[in-house]
Structures are given as structure tokens and as C-alpha cells.
Motif scaffolding. Sequence first.
Motif: not given
Length: 172
Positions: A23-30, A71-84, A90-97
Motif C-alpha cells: 500500500e505504501a509503495t503504491e501510494a507514492a510510486g517508490v 530527487e528525480a521524482a521531485g519528492l526530495a532535494e539535497r541542500r548544502r549547508s556549510g562545507g561538505r 522533502l519537497t512539497r510533493r514529497g510531503e504530500e506523498a
Amino acid sequence: MHERLANLLGATALAVTDLVLAEATEAAGVSASGAAALIVLSAAPGLGVTELGRRVGLTQSAAARMVDGLEAAGLAERRRSGGRAVHVRLTRRGEEAAARMLGARAAPLAGTLTVLGDDEREALTALLSKLLTRLYGQIGDADVLCRMCDRACCTEGAVCPVGQAERDAAER
């Protein structure tokens, strides 16, 4: 007698896992790990890729590939924060998923419990709390044990047995 009980518990655990993951994987397609990652990130935004992978049971390289897919599915994004340091959110779409997945996850669980009466559900709640406390003792990590949990559901009007086990272990 205990062998039969253990076998019944194993069959029940596997059947419930299969239903919930389907059910969970079908709901988000992951994938199953992607589903767990979305739920983990909804509860703990901004984790690093390595920590996210640890919580969902993946190596760092497998976690990086999983995050690539999210990321490719638009569900999450990486963000750099200081250094490496790189954090995943989650993106808004990821939160909804993630919200859809938690709802989809709940349906087969609630459906399974309909065969029990109120007293039986109360007794099962107490027994599952006891078992989860024991499992925390074996696994030793609430973040791993609760990776597919609806955390809000578990803490409204009650104490999460896994969270309590973790607090008790920290006091020792």
C-alpha cells in the motif's frame, strides 16, 4: 506450544509487512526503501544521506542512489549547508506523498484489526507495547525500529513504547 506461537507471530508479521509495504509503495510510486525514506524525512527533515541510509537500512552509496531517485521524482532535494554537509529535505510533493503513504499504510492495518473486539484490541495494544519494548532492547535504535511509523498517531493520548524504552535505556 511456543513454537506454534512463534510461527504464528512470524506469519502475521510477514503478512502485515507485505500489506503495508504494498500500500505504501503504491501510494507514492517508490521502492520500499524510498517509502521508508519519505516517512523518515517527514518526521526528521534535513538528515544527511548517510544517516537517512542508516535509518532505512542502506549503505551510504545505496542511500545516495535512492536519494537520486527521490530527487528525480521531485519528492526530495539535497541542500548544502556549510562545507561538505548535504541535507535531504522533502519537497512539497514529497510531503504530500509521505502523507498519502501513511494513510495508505493505515488502511490494511485498521482492516486487519476489525476482526477484534474492543477488549481484544486493548489487550493486543498492551502486548504489542511489551513486544516493542523487547524489540527495542534487541535493535537498540528507535529511528530504525520506527522508520515506517506514523509518529503522531502513536503519541496522541499515549506514550510510545519504543520512545519510552529509548528514554529508559538512556537513563541507565
